[in-house]
Design an enzyme around this catalytic site. Structure first.
Site, PDB file in Angstrom:
ATOM      1  CG  ASP A  47      82.779  29.142  40.370  1.00 26.41           C
ATOM      2  OD1 ASP A  47      81.885  28.803  39.554  1.00 26.41           O
ATOM      3  OD2 ASP A  47      82.572  29.924  41.330  1.00 26.41           O
ATOM      4  CB  SER A  48      80.848  24.465  37.404  1.00 25.91           C
ATOM      5  OG  SER A  48      81.501  24.747  36.186  1.00 25.91           O
ATOM      6  CG  ASP A  86      83.540  31.453  37.124  1.00 28.46           C
ATOM      7  OD1 ASP A  86      83.226  32.655  37.231  1.00 28.46           O
ATOM      8  OD2 ASP A  86      82.738  30.511  37.273  1.00 28.46           O
ATOM      9  CE  LYS A 116      80.820  32.621  34.939  1.00 24.84           C
ATOM     10  NZ  LYS A 116      80.345  32.633  36.351  1.00 24.84           N
ATOM     11  CD  GLU A 118      78.805  33.058  41.158  1.00 24.58           C
ATOM     12  OE1 GLU A 118      78.281  33.205  42.285  1.00 24.58           O
ATOM     13  OE2 GLU A 118      79.114  31.947  40.697  1.00 24.58           O
ATOM     14  CD  GLU A 185      73.759  29.227  37.485  1.00 22.04           C
ATOM     15  OE1 GLU A 185      74.843  29.837  37.419  1.00 22.04           O
ATOM     16  OE2 GLU A 185      73.632  28.102  38.015  1.00 22.04           O
TER      17      GLU A 185
HETATM   18  O1  KIV Z   1      81.002  27.907  36.875  1.00 15.62           O
HETATM   19  C1  KIV Z   1      80.274  27.757  35.878  1.00 15.62           C
HETATM   20  O2  KIV Z   1      80.331  26.746  35.171  1.00 15.62           O
HETATM   21  C2  KIV Z   1      79.337  28.834  35.578  1.00 15.62           C
HETATM   22  C3  KIV Z   1      78.324  28.566  34.507  1.00 15.62           C
HETATM   23  C4  KIV Z   1      77.249  27.680  35.027  1.00 15.62           C
HETATM   24  C5  KIV Z   1      77.788  29.823  33.954  1.00 15.62           C
HETATM   25  O3  KIV Z   1      79.373  29.845  36.180  1.00 15.62           O
END
Ligand code: KIV
Length: 277
Positions: A47-48, A86, A116, A118, A185
């Site tokens: 989600d970056s 994510d 993924k 969090e 992280e």
């Molecule tokens: O969103 C992302 O790129 C991440 C990584 C930094 C692990 O969660």
């Protein structure tokens, strides 16, 4: 010859054999192809995306539809890499039903192999519900950007014994809940090393030292395509931005000077046919 699809069993085997696992983020087809051709084990559609592709200030605004759109593009470019989608903010926190439904969309509609999410111990029951539905889950603890405000900013986590103990417990709970892998992280390397040694499942670090079972970097940080901020944990392997700027400036100058396109970029017409016009 194309490589076989990376499996969860192989990732586990890598940990057991002390072979490092590689992970890089991708958000589009050409990047996905490059990562896959290089043989990156796991490709994270992070989600970056919100920061490095969509230009948001944080990861909070990115939506399910945006994530799925980019996951689909990545999936089209990948043969062997294990693709992790994510889950965006509020796509898994509201209820287990909603979490399972949204996780399922990453698999059914977007070609991901896993999701993924969090969060620590509080998210263990959600992880359990998604795994029970047959969807592999990678957990993510330490600095969790979606809830950075609750953590009072983008800070290293687990620096004192009390918060380190919480992270140790979180990793244990997420492992027991069925997560197949955990991202750490921004936590101290000592702590990451200690939890990695305690867990059977692989750990992936970003700002968590060298003893994690694998490492992840955001593609745009790794290749120098994002300069708004650069965390300490980033290693830039190439700085593409000035190279791209130079190429675009040369193109602009060529067009303005009438040097592009040349005859080699143009299509000719028979003189006879041209004369008929
Ligand atoms: O969103 C992302 O790129 C991440 C990584 C930094 C692990 O969660």
């Amino acid at each position: 010859m194309s490589r076989k699809k990376v499996t969860i069993a192989e990732l586990l085997e890598k940990k057991q054999n002390q072979q490092k696992i590689t992970m890089v983020t991708a958000y589009d087809y050409p990047t996905a192809r490059i990562l896959d051709q290089v043989g990156i084990d796991t490709i994270l559609v992070g989600d970056s995306l919100a920061n490095v592709v969509l230009g948001y200030e944080s990861t909070v605004p990115v939506t399910m539809d945006e994530m799925l759109y980019h996951c689909r593009a990545v999936a089209r470019g990948v043969n062997s890499g294990f693709i992790i989608g994510d889950m965006p903010f509020l796509s898994y926190q509201v209820s287990h039903e909603k979490a399972v439904e949204n996780a399922g969309r990453f698999i059914k509609e977007a070609g991901c192999d896993a999701v993924k999410l969090e969060g620590g111990s509080d998210m263990a029951s959600t992880v359990r519900a998604i795994v029970r539905a047959g969807i592999p889950v990678c957990a993510h603890i330490g600095l969790t950007p979606q809830t950075a405000t609750m953590l009072s900013g983008y800070k290293v986590q687990g620096k004192n014994a009390e918060s380190a103990r919480k992270l140790i417990q979180s990793a244990k709970d997420l492992d027991e809940a069925g997560a197949f892998m955990i991202v750490f992280e921004c936590i101290p390397d000592f702590l990451a090393s200690r939890i990695t040694g305690d867990l059977k499942i692989p750990t992936i670090g970003i700002g968590a030292g060298k003893d994690c079972d694998g490492q992840v970097l955001v593609y745009h940080d790794l290749v120098g395509l994002f300069d708004r901020f650069t965390p300490k944990f980033v290693k830039q392997y190439i700085n593409l931005t000035p190279m791209i700027k130079e190429a675009i400036a040369k193109y602009k100058a060529d067009v303005e000077a009438g040097k592009f396109p040349g005859p080699e970029h143009s299509f000719s017409m028979d003189k006879q046919e041209a004369d008929k016009l």
